[in-house]
Design an enzyme around this catalytic site. Structure first.
Site, PDB file in Angstrom:
ATOM      1  NE  ARG A  36      -2.521   1.103   3.566  1.00 51.87           N
ATOM      2  CZ  ARG A  36      -3.258   0.923   4.659  1.00 51.87           C
ATOM      3  NH1 ARG A  36      -4.551   0.646   4.535  1.00 51.87           N
ATOM      4  NH2 ARG A  36      -2.731   1.006   5.861  1.00 51.87           N
ATOM      5  CE  LYS A  42      -2.440   4.486   6.996  1.00 52.39           C
ATOM      6  NZ  LYS A  42      -3.515   5.178   7.670  1.00 52.39           N
ATOM      7  CD  GLU A  64     -11.901   6.253   5.452  1.00 53.91           C
ATOM      8  OE1 GLU A  64     -11.460   5.124   5.707  1.00 53.91           O
ATOM      9  OE2 GLU A  64     -11.233   7.108   4.850  1.00 53.91           O
TER      10      GLU A  64
HETATM   11  N1  PXG Z   1      -9.327   4.858   7.256  1.00 55.86           N
HETATM   12  C1  PXG Z   1      -8.382   5.790   7.454  1.00 55.86           C
HETATM   13  C2  PXG Z   1      -8.628   7.169   6.983  1.00 55.86           C
HETATM   14  C3  PXG Z   1      -7.191   5.445   8.110  1.00 55.86           C
HETATM   15  O1  PXG Z   1      -6.249   6.367   8.274  1.00 55.86           O
HETATM   16  C4  PXG Z   1      -8.020   3.172   8.319  1.00 55.86           C
HETATM   17  C5  PXG Z   1      -9.158   3.580   7.656  1.00 55.86           C
HETATM   18  C6  PXG Z   1      -7.863   1.740   8.680  1.00 55.86           C
HETATM   19  O2  PXG Z   1      -6.899   1.136   7.843  1.00 55.86           O
HETATM   20  P1  PXG Z   1      -5.977  -0.060   8.333  1.00 55.86           P
HETATM   21  O3  PXG Z   1      -5.091  -0.336   7.164  1.00 55.86           O
HETATM   22  O4  PXG Z   1      -5.238   0.424   9.538  1.00 55.86           O
HETATM   23  O5  PXG Z   1      -6.855  -1.204   8.642  1.00 55.86           O
HETATM   24  C7  PXG Z   1      -7.006   4.125   8.589  1.00 55.86           C
HETATM   25  C8  PXG Z   1      -5.815   3.702   9.388  1.00 55.86           C
HETATM   26  C9  PXG Z   1      -1.670   6.663  12.882  1.00 55.86           C
HETATM   27  C10 PXG Z   1      -3.039   6.418  12.321  1.00 55.86           C
HETATM   28  O6  PXG Z   1      -1.483   7.592  13.636  1.00 55.86           O
HETATM   29  C11 PXG Z   1      -3.269   5.528  11.283  1.00 55.86           C
HETATM   30  C12 PXG Z   1      -4.541   5.372  10.751  1.00 55.86           C
HETATM   31  C13 PXG Z   1      -5.550   6.082  11.278  1.00 55.86           C
HETATM   32  C14 PXG Z   1      -5.334   6.952  12.323  1.00 55.86           C
HETATM   33  C15 PXG Z   1      -4.058   7.129  12.846  1.00 55.86           C
HETATM   34  O7  PXG Z   1      -0.743   5.906  12.591  1.00 55.86           O
HETATM   35  N2  PXG Z   1      -4.763   4.549   9.666  1.00 55.86           N
END
Ligand code: PXG
Length: 288
Positions: free
Chosen positions: A50, A149, A182
């Site tokens: 990703r 991301k 989301e």
């Molecule tokens: N949606 C968004 C907008 C995200 O940033 C997810 C869904 C879930 O994805 P994963 O791949 O984790 O199942 C995310 C996840 C951080 C942090 O500080 C990371 C996320 C969200 C908030 C904080 O590292 N990512």
């Protein structure tokens, strides 16, 4: 704490980034959040894939191979004795000049932070979360593909502020069409008549790694899955609802916009996924 920066493991106090780095000046960069369970990095290849796709999408050429990044993640975990924790991997555009032009930047920076993780309070998992829809809309795919991301999280930060100011922990973000995208850092699922529904990326959802694990678990136990546009109404009348994310794992939602979901307690499908996910997470992974 040791962090990985510019090819070296350095003390966090020595880890310095230029104020001219476009990651800081313009949020021009990408990141991943990865979990470590029992000395194994969970879904490392998926996260790195990703990351590579995010980089490609923003025309950021990664000067490191996947193996080098993978090594940086594992080395940083080992240097900090992380057995269970959270890895934050950041790639910035690098040092440039004032002004947006990314072609004036050189040396993208790879930063790896490996820390222990502050888990959500246990009662969220046993009682479920109460969440609300907030006014801030998810940036549409025509403006910024939600699959990237990126380091631009202000959209999500604004939504999070609105939820917290209203006394809630998490926010549902709708897209410009009014369909569910989301939450601010988690994907969203509902269960209705034995079918699992989740918004597609075209509705504003990040293609979460945890989301994919849940979709695979559903397929394995032959639960029908539909990726489709969902309205707030669909959520309000759902039998079950849960969120997925690397940090949150699978967390039940028992109230949305003041409407009780199901009987107000985490439902059987959600509890099944929570359990199976936990088992998977400690069984699989790249050993440190
Ligand atoms: N949606 C968004 C907008 C995200 O940033 C997810 C869904 C879930 O994805 P994963 O791949 O984790 O199942 C995310 C996840 C951080 C942090 O500080 C990371 C996320 C969200 C908030 C904080 O590292 N990512």
């Amino acid at each position: 704490m040791k962090v990985f920066l510019d090819g070296n493991l350095v003390d966090e106090r020595e880890a310095r980034i230029s104020v001219f780095d476009h990651g800081l000046l313009y949020g021009d960069g990408i990141f991943e959040g990865i979990r470590v369970y029992n000395k194994c990095v969970f879904k490392l290849e998926e996260h790195l894939e990703r990351l590579e796709n995010s980089a490609k999408a923003i025309l950021l050429e990664l000067p490191w191979s996947r193996q080098e990044i993978s090594l940086a993640v594992c080395d940083t975990c080992r240097a900090n004795n992380i057995t269970d924790g959270y890895v934050r991997l950041v790639v910035t555009r690098g040092r440039g000049t004032l002004g947006l032009n990314p072609y004036k930047c050189s040396n993208p920076q790879l930063i790896v932070i490996a820390d222990t993780i502050q888990l959500y309070p246990e009662e969220y998992y046993s009682e479920g979360l109460k969440i609300i829809t907030v006014p801030t809309r998810r940036i549409g795919p025509g403006s910024l593909p939600p699959t990237i991301k990126s380091l631009n999280y202000l959209n999500n930060v604004l939504a999070k502020i609105e939820a917290i100011n209203a006394g809630f922990m998490e926010a549902i973000m709708l897209n410009d069409q009014g369909f569910v995208g989301e939450c601010t850092g988690d994907n969203l699922f509902i269960v209705q008549k034995d079918i699992l529904f989740t918004p597609p990326s075209s509705a504003g959802a990040l293609l979460g790694i945890t989301r994919k694990v849940v979709l695979d678990m559903a397929q394995a136990i032959e639960i029908e899955v539909v990726e489709s546009n969902l309205t707030r109404y669909d959520l309000w009348v759902s039998e079950e609802c849960f969120l997925t994310g690397t940090a949150a794992e699978v967390v039940p939602v028992t109230e949305i916009d003041g409407r009780k979901i199901g009987n107000g307690m985490p439902g059987p499908v959600t509890r099944g996924f929570m359990e199976t996910y936990k088992k998977l997470a400690i069984r699989e992974g790249t050993f440190l």
